[in-house]
Design a protein around this motif. Structure first.
Motif, PDB file in Angstrom:
ATOM      1  N   MET A 395       0.957  -1.270   0.022  1.00  0.00           N
ATOM      2  CA  MET A 395      -0.033  -0.056   0.088  1.00  0.00           C
ATOM      3  C   MET A 395       0.694   1.104  -0.004  1.00  0.00           C
ATOM      4  SD  MET A 395      -3.020  -0.848  -0.259  1.00  0.00           S
ATOM      5  CE  MET A 395      -3.934   0.809  -0.251  1.00  0.00           C
ATOM      6  N   VAL A 396       2.118   1.076   0.689  1.00  0.00           N
ATOM      7  CA  VAL A 396       2.913   2.433   0.376  1.00  0.00           C
ATOM      8  C   VAL A 396       3.333   2.712  -1.007  1.00  0.00           C
ATOM      9  CG1 VAL A 396       5.310   3.053   1.006  1.00  0.00           C
ATOM     10  CG2 VAL A 396       3.687   2.208   2.915  1.00  0.00           C
ATOM     11  N   ARG A 397       3.584   1.478  -1.605  1.00  0.00           N
ATOM     12  CA  ARG A 397       3.766   1.657  -2.993  1.00  0.00           C
ATOM     13  C   ARG A 397       2.765   2.039  -3.806  1.00  0.00           C
ATOM     14  NH1 ARG A 397       8.458  -1.492  -4.654  1.00  0.00           N
ATOM     15  NH2 ARG A 397       7.885  -0.795  -7.027  1.00  0.00           N
ATOM     16  N   HIS A 398       1.449   1.825  -3.435  1.00  0.00           N
ATOM     17  CA  HIS A 398       0.315   1.985  -3.965  1.00  0.00           C
ATOM     18  C   HIS A 398      -0.066   3.504  -4.045  1.00  0.00           C
ATOM     19  CE1 HIS A 398      -3.794   2.037  -5.402  1.00  0.00           C
ATOM     20  NE2 HIS A 398      -4.129   2.681  -4.068  1.00  0.00           N
ATOM     21  N   TRP A 399       0.480   4.162  -2.762  1.00  0.00           N
ATOM     22  CA  TRP A 399       0.244   5.675  -2.520  1.00  0.00           C
ATOM     23  C   TRP A 399       1.261   6.291  -3.294  1.00  0.00           C
ATOM     24  CZ3 TRP A 399      -4.507   5.938  -1.461  1.00  0.00           C
ATOM     25  CH2 TRP A 399      -5.125   5.093  -0.639  1.00  0.00           C
ATOM     26  N   ARG A 400       2.423   5.767  -3.425  1.00  0.00           N
ATOM     27  CA  ARG A 400       3.334   6.713  -4.034  1.00  0.00           C
ATOM     28  C   ARG A 400       3.479   6.637  -5.617  1.00  0.00           C
ATOM     29  NH1 ARG A 400       9.357   4.710  -2.608  1.00  0.00           N
ATOM     30  NH2 ARG A 400       9.792   6.512  -4.270  1.00  0.00           N
ATOM     31  N   ALA A 401       2.516   5.558  -5.990  1.00  0.00           N
ATOM     32  CA  ALA A 401       2.254   5.437  -7.505  1.00  0.00           C
ATOM     33  C   ALA A 401       1.086   6.468  -7.941  1.00  0.00           C
ATOM     34  CB  ALA A 401       2.018   4.117  -7.975  1.00  0.00           C
ATOM     35  N   GLU A 402       0.011   6.490  -6.878  1.00  0.00           N
ATOM     36  CA  GLU A 402      -0.989   7.233  -7.105  1.00  0.00           C
ATOM     37  C   GLU A 402      -0.756   8.606  -6.901  1.00  0.00           C
ATOM     38  OE1 GLU A 402      -4.660   7.160  -4.644  1.00  0.00           O
ATOM     39  OE2 GLU A 402      -5.307   5.910  -6.159  1.00  0.00           O
ATOM     40  N   ARG A 403      -0.092   8.995  -5.972  1.00  0.00           N
ATOM     41  CA  ARG A 403       0.308  10.436  -5.256  1.00  0.00           C
ATOM     42  C   ARG A 403      -0.841  11.450  -5.562  1.00  0.00           C
ATOM     43  NH1 ARG A 403       5.550  11.829  -5.244  1.00  0.00           N
ATOM     44  NH2 ARG A 403       6.844  10.125  -5.846  1.00  0.00           N
ATOM     45  N   GLY A 404      -2.099  10.818  -4.855  1.00  0.00           N
ATOM     46  CA  GLY A 404      -3.394  11.532  -4.748  1.00  0.00           C
ATOM     47  C   GLY A 404      -3.273  12.766  -3.605  1.00  0.00           C
ATOM     48  N   ARG A 405      -4.515  13.244  -2.987  1.00  0.00           N
ATOM     49  CA  ARG A 405      -4.448  14.270  -2.038  1.00  0.00           C
ATOM     50  C   ARG A 405      -4.120  13.298  -0.825  1.00  0.00           C
ATOM     51  NH1 ARG A 405      -9.834  17.888  -0.406  1.00  0.00           N
ATOM     52  NH2 ARG A 405      -8.504  18.996   1.176  1.00  0.00           N
ATOM     53  N   GLY A 406      -3.214  13.999  -0.131  1.00  0.00           N
ATOM     54  CA  GLY A 406      -2.720  13.287   1.375  1.00  0.00           C
ATOM     55  C   GLY A 406      -1.946  11.986   1.225  1.00  0.00           C
ATOM     56  N   TRP A 407      -1.260  11.951   0.124  1.00  0.00           N
ATOM     57  CA  TRP A 407      -0.756  10.470   0.077  1.00  0.00           C
ATOM     58  C   TRP A 407       0.557  10.238   0.792  1.00  0.00           C
ATOM     59  CZ3 TRP A 407       4.364   9.353  -1.392  1.00  0.00           C
ATOM     60  CH2 TRP A 407       5.081  10.558  -1.788  1.00  0.00           C
ATOM     61  N   ARG A 408       1.372  11.485   1.312  1.00  0.00           N
ATOM     62  CA  ARG A 408       2.281  11.133   2.125  1.00  0.00           C
ATOM     63  C   ARG A 408       1.891  10.608   3.544  1.00  0.00           C
ATOM     64  NH1 ARG A 408       6.775  13.450  -0.176  1.00  0.00           N
ATOM     65  NH2 ARG A 408       6.501  14.947  -1.867  1.00  0.00           N
ATOM     66  N   GLY A 409       0.825  11.094   4.145  1.00  0.00           N
ATOM     67  CA  GLY A 409       0.339  10.869   5.355  1.00  0.00           C
ATOM     68  C   GLY A 409      -0.303   9.512   5.398  1.00  0.00           C
ATOM     69  N   LYS A 410      -1.027   8.945   4.221  1.00  0.00           N
ATOM     70  CA  LYS A 410      -1.123   7.726   4.095  1.00  0.00           C
ATOM     71  C   LYS A 410      -0.109   6.617   3.827  1.00  0.00           C
ATOM     72  CE  LYS A 410      -5.730   8.940   1.701  1.00  0.00           C
ATOM     73  NZ  LYS A 410      -6.393   8.713   0.549  1.00  0.00           N
ATOM     74  N   ALA A 411       0.788   6.879   3.095  1.00  0.00           N
ATOM     75  CA  ALA A 411       1.953   6.232   3.084  1.00  0.00           C
ATOM     76  C   ALA A 411       2.665   6.039   4.465  1.00  0.00           C
ATOM     77  CB  ALA A 411       3.004   6.731   1.768  1.00  0.00           C
ATOM     78  N   LEU A 412       2.612   7.111   5.242  1.00  0.00           N
ATOM     79  CA  LEU A 412       3.423   7.224   6.425  1.00  0.00           C
ATOM     80  C   LEU A 412       2.738   6.160   7.251  1.00  0.00           C
ATOM     81  CD1 LEU A 412       5.730   8.063   8.123  1.00  0.00           C
ATOM     82  CD2 LEU A 412       4.337   9.968   8.820  1.00  0.00           C
ATOM     83  N   LEU A 413       1.698   6.223   7.276  1.00  0.00           N
ATOM     84  CA  LEU A 413       0.639   5.435   8.029  1.00  0.00           C
ATOM     85  C   LEU A 413       1.073   3.911   8.035  1.00  0.00           C
ATOM     86  CD1 LEU A 413      -1.665   5.420  10.318  1.00  0.00           C
ATOM     87  CD2 LEU A 413      -3.304   5.014   8.507  1.00  0.00           C
ATOM     88  N   ASN A 414       0.585   3.482   6.492  1.00  0.00           N
ATOM     89  CA  ASN A 414       0.985   2.104   6.069  1.00  0.00           C
ATOM     90  C   ASN A 414       2.504   1.551   6.487  1.00  0.00           C
ATOM     91  OD1 ASN A 414      -1.179   2.723   3.509  1.00  0.00           O
ATOM     92  ND2 ASN A 414      -1.545   1.349   5.119  1.00  0.00           N
ATOM     93  N   GLY A 415       3.430   2.502   6.231  1.00  0.00           N
ATOM     94  CA  GLY A 415       4.739   2.372   6.577  1.00  0.00           C
ATOM     95  C   GLY A 415       5.106   2.251   7.936  1.00  0.00           C
ATOM     96  N   GLY A 416       4.583   2.751   8.791  1.00  0.00           N
ATOM     97  CA  GLY A 416       4.412   2.473  10.219  1.00  0.00           C
ATOM     98  C   GLY A 416       4.028   1.222  10.672  1.00  0.00           C
ATOM     99  N   GLY A 417       2.703   0.889  10.085  1.00  0.00           N
ATOM    100  CA  GLY A 417       2.215  -0.526  10.162  1.00  0.00           C
ATOM    101  C   GLY A 417       2.886  -1.568   9.867  1.00  0.00           C
ATOM    102  N   ALA A 418       3.687  -1.302   8.675  1.00  0.00           N
ATOM    103  CA  ALA A 418       4.533  -2.484   8.242  1.00  0.00           C
ATOM    104  C   ALA A 418       5.494  -2.745   9.110  1.00  0.00           C
ATOM    105  CB  ALA A 418       5.070  -2.109   6.643  1.00  0.00           C
ATOM    106  N   LEU A 419       6.111  -1.665   9.630  1.00  0.00           N
ATOM    107  CA  LEU A 419       7.279  -1.869  10.542  1.00  0.00           C
ATOM    108  C   LEU A 419       6.712  -2.655  11.690  1.00  0.00           C
ATOM    109  CD1 LEU A 419      10.178  -1.128  11.692  1.00  0.00           C
ATOM    110  CD2 LEU A 419       9.296   1.030  12.369  1.00  0.00           C
ATOM    111  N   LEU A 420       5.608  -1.897  12.491  1.00  0.00           N
ATOM    112  CA  LEU A 420       5.231  -2.932  13.542  1.00  0.00           C
ATOM    113  C   LEU A 420       4.765  -4.359  13.322  1.00  0.00           C
ATOM    114  CD1 LEU A 420       2.856  -0.130  14.955  1.00  0.00           C
ATOM    115  CD2 LEU A 420       5.132  -0.913  15.835  1.00  0.00           C
ATOM    116  N   THR A 421       4.139  -4.607  11.964  1.00  0.00           N
ATOM    117  CA  THR A 421       3.828  -6.176  11.970  1.00  0.00           C
ATOM    118  C   THR A 421       4.870  -6.938  11.440  1.00  0.00           C
ATOM    119  OG1 THR A 421       2.965  -5.304   9.796  1.00  0.00           O
ATOM    120  CG2 THR A 421       1.445  -5.432  11.269  1.00  0.00           C
TER     121      THR A 421
END
Length: 612
Positions: A395-421
C-alpha cells in the motif's frame, strides 16, 4: 450500461427479475458474522497472551498490560484503515495477495498468498481444537474422544459452508451476537466494580506470576506486543472476500471492516482495563477471560453463559477461513498458480472445491495433532503477520504511484504499520521457532514453489495447445468408429446406429479370451452376427492372455498406424440402470475399455449411455 442495485427492480409485464445471485451474497451485517468470527474469538486468547508474557516480570510487568493493549489497538486501527483502502483499490478480493501482485511483483504476491493459505488452514485447526478443549474442560469425560469431536465440528462447519456463505452467516450470526453482547456486558458491569465479586474460578490454582521478577525491558514489551497481536488474526478476511458481498460490494465490505475494527478494539481495551482494575494475575488451568467473568459478574449463571458462548464462538471461528480461502484460491487459479478447478463456482455462490480442500487439509492437521491445541498454537499467526507486512508495504507503493491528495500521510501510516507487523512477525517466529514455528518457515517457501510449479505446468500446457494464437482452419478427415461389443441386444443396435451417424466406416470389435468355453461362446456369437447381418464388419480379437481393455487399445494403435489419415473414434456402449444402487450390478466393462484406450492411444472416446 446496466446499473446493479441492492434490491430487485420491477420488470415490465409483471415478470420477476432474473436472479443475479445477489441474494446468496453478504450484507455488511452478515459479512461481519461470516468473516469476523476469527477476530472476535481472539479476545479469548489475545489479552491472555499479553498477560502471560508480562507475568515474567511479576506484578510490575502486569502493570504494562493496558499500554501494550493500547499499542495493539493502535495497530488494529492502522490495519483497518489500510484494509479499507485495500478493499477500495482491489474490489476483486485477494487482500495482501492482490496488493503484492500489483505493486511488489508476482513472487512477493505468492509469498503473501502462501502466508494467507497457511494462516487460514491453521486457523481452522486451532479454532476447532480450542473450542473442543473448552468443551472437554467442562466435561472431562469427553477428553479421550476430543479428536472425533474436532472432526465432527469440522464436518458441521464444512456442511454449512457448502450450502453457501450466506447460509453460514445466518447460522452463526446469533452465536456471534450473544458472544459480543456478553463481553460488552462483562466490561460494562466490571467498570462499576471496585473489587472482584468472586475469585472462585482461580481458587486452588497456582499463580504463574514469576517470584524472581525480571526487569521490564524493551525485549519483554516487544514479546508481549507480538504475542498479543494474535488478537489481530482475521482482520484481513473481509478484504480477501470482497466478491462475496452484495452490491455495492466495496461499500458493504468497508462498513463490515470498520465495524470489525471498532468492536474488536473496544473489547480488547475494555478487557485490559478490567485486568488492571481487578489486579488480575494469570493462574494455571483457568483462562484470563474466565477470571474476568468471575470477577465482574460472579460465579453464577452469567459466568457459565460467557464460558459457553466463548466455547461456541472459538469452534465456529473456523468459518472465517471458509469465507476467505476459497476466494483466494479462485484468484490463484485465475492467475494459473492453483488448479483451475478452484475457480469453478456452484450455485449459491459457493466455491465448493476450495471449501472441500480446506476441510480435507484441516482434517489432516487435526489427525496429526491428535486434536491438541498446544501442538498447533506455536505455528499459528506467523503467516498472517507476514501477510500484514506485505500488504502494508504494497500500500505504501500504491500511494507513491497514485500520488493523490494526502498520499504522504497515508504512506507514512502504512509504513509504520508495516514496521510494527514486521517486528511482530520476527519476534513471534524467533520466540516460537523451536516450539513448531520452524514448520511454517519450511512450509512457506515450499508452498510458493508449488504455486510456481503449477504456473510452469500451465505454461507448458498453454504452449502445446497454442492458447492465444489463431489455430489452423478446421478440416474434415476420414472417420472410423470402433464399437466394442460382447453380445447382441438393443444396446448393440443403438451403438451401431450411433456409430454410423458419427463416422464414414464402422467396425465392431469382440474380444475372445483363450479359455475353451470362451472360444465356444465366441463361435456362437459369430454365427449370431452372420444371421443378424447388420452390414458392419465384425473384428474378432484373440489375445493370448485374459483382458479386455488392452487388446482393444492395441487394435486401435494398429489401425491408427496403418491408416494415418483416419480419425479413429472408440464408441463404448453402456447401459444406465434406472436406480442408482443398481450400478453396483454392472460389470464395468465400459470403464475398463475407456481407461485403456485413453491411456495407450490418441483415439477419441465416446461413451453411449442407454437408459433402461
Amino acid at each position: 450500461m446496466s446499473v446493479l442495485t441492492t434490491e430487485p427492480d420491477a420488470v415490465p409485464g409483471g415478470e420477476e427479475p432474473p436472479d443475479t445471485g445477489e441474494r446468496h451474497r453478504l450484507t455488511a451485517v452478515t459479512g461481519l458474522a461470516a468473516l469476523s468470527l476469527d477476530a472476535m474469538a481472539s479476545v479469548a486468547y489475545g489479552p491472555e497472551a499479553i498477560v502471560l508474557v508480562l507475568a515474567g516480570a511479576g506484578a510490575r510487568g502486569l502493570g504494562f498490560t493496558l499500554p501494550v493493549t493500547l499499542a495493539i489497538a493502535a495497530l488494529l486501527a492502522v490495519l483497518v484503515a489500510s484494509y479499507r483502502q485495500v478493499i477500495a483499490a482491489f474490489p476483486d478480493g485477494g487482500g495482501a495477495y492482490a496488493v503484492a501482485r500489483a505493486h511488489l511483483g508476482a513472487r512477493t504476491g505468492l509469498v503473501a498468498a502462501a502466508s494467507l493459505v497457511l494462516d487460514y488452514v491453521l486457523n481452522v485447526a486451532v479454532a476447532v481444537t480450542a473450542g473442543v478443549a473448552a468443551l472437554t474442560s467442562a466435561f472431562p469425560g469427553l477428553y479421550g474422544d476430543r479428536l472425533w469431536l474436532c472432526l465432527a465440528v469440522l464436518a458441521l462447519i464444512t456442511g454449512v459452508n457448502l450450502r453457501g456463505i450466506v447460509e453460514s452467516a445466518r447460522a452463526f450470526i446469533v452465536p456471534t451476537a450473544v458472544f459480543v453482547g456478553a463481553i460488552f456486558v462483562l466490561i460494562a458491569v466490571g467498570l462499576f466494580r471496585d473489587h472482584p465479586v468472586s475469585t472462585a474460578s482461580a481458587a486452588g490454582h497456582a499463580s504463574v506470576v514469576a517470584d524472581n521478577a525480571t526487569t521490564v525491558g524493551t525485549l519483554l514489551l516487544l514479546k508481549a506486543f507480538a504475542s498479543g497481536c494474535a488478537a489481530l488474526t482475521g482482520v484481513e478476511a473481509i478484504a480477501n472476500a470482497v466478491p462475496s458481498f452484495r452490491v455495492p460490494r466495496t461499500r458493504r465490505a468497508q462498513r463490515a471492516e470498520i465495524a470489525l475494527g471498532a468492536v474488536l478494539g473496544l473489547m480488547l481495551i475494555g478487557l485490559s482495563v478490567l485486568i488492571g482494575r481487578f489486579h488480575l494475575q494469570p493462574v494455571a488451568g483457568v483462562t484470563v477471560l474466565a477470571q474476568l467473568a468471575d470477577a465482574a459478574l460472579g460465579h453464577n449463571a452469567a459466568f457459565y453463559i460467557i464460558q459457553f458462548a466463548t466455547m461456541i464462538l472459538l469452534a465456529l471461528s473456523a468459518n472465517t477461513s471458509f469465507g476467505g480461502l476459497p476466494v483466494l484460491l479462485k484468484l490463484l487459479a485465475r492467475d494459473d498458480h492453483a488448479p483451475h478447478v478452484f475457480a469453478l463456482k456452484a450455485d449459491r455462490q459457493v466455491h465448493r472445491h476450495g471449501v472441500l480442500a480446506l476441510a480435507v487439509v484441516s482434517a489432516a492437521l487435526l489427525v496429526f495433532s491428535g486434536g491438541d491445541t498446544n501442538t498447533l498454537v506455536p505455528m499459528f499467526a506467523i503467516g498472517v503477520f507476514v501477510g500484514f507486512t506485505i500488504a502494508q508495504i504494497g500500500m505504501v507503493r500504491h500511494w507513491r504511484a497514485e500520488r493523490g491528495r494526502g498520499w504522504r500521510g497515508k504512506a507514512l501510516l502504512n509504513g509504520g504499520g508495516a514496521l510494527l507487523t514486521g517486528v511482530a512477525a520476527v519476534v513471534v517466529t524467533a520466540s516460537k521457532f523451536t516450539e513448531g514455528a520452524w514448520l511454517i518457515v519450511l512450509a512457506l517457501p515450499a508452498l510458493v514453489a508449488a504455486f510456481e510449479a503449477v504456473r510452469r505446468a500451465y505454461g507448458r500446457i498453454d504452449a502445446r495447445l497454442g492458447l492465444g494464437l489463431l489455430p489452423r482452419a478446421p478440416h474434415r478427415e476420414r472417420s472410423l468408429v470402433i464399437v466394442p461389443i460382447s453380445a447382441l441386444s438393443r444396446l448393440t443396435s443403438e451403438a451401431l446406429s450411433a456409430a454410423a451417424s458419427l463416422g464414414d466406416e464402422v467396425r465392431a470389435v469382440s474380444v475372445c479370451a483363450p479359455d475353451p468355453e470362451d472360444r465356444v461362446r465366441a463361435r456362437a456369437f459369430a454365427r449370431s452376427w452372420r444371421d443378424w447381418d447388420p452390414g458392419v464388419e465384425l473384428v474378432r480379437l484373440t489375445p493370448e492372455r485374459h483382458g479386455l481393455g488392452r487388446p482393444i487399445a492395441a487394435y486401435v494403435r494398429t489401425v491408427a498406424a496403418a491408416e494415418p489419415g483416419t480419425r479413429v473414434t472408440v464408441l463404448i456402449p453402456e447401459a444406465e440402470p434406472e436406480r442408482l444402487w443398481q450400478r453396483l450390478l454392472q460389470n464395468q466393462r465400459g470403464a475398463v475399455v475407456a481407461h485403456a484406450v485413453r491411456r495407450e492411444t490418441d483415439a477419441v472416446i465416446c461413451r453411449l449411455r442407454f437408459r433402461l
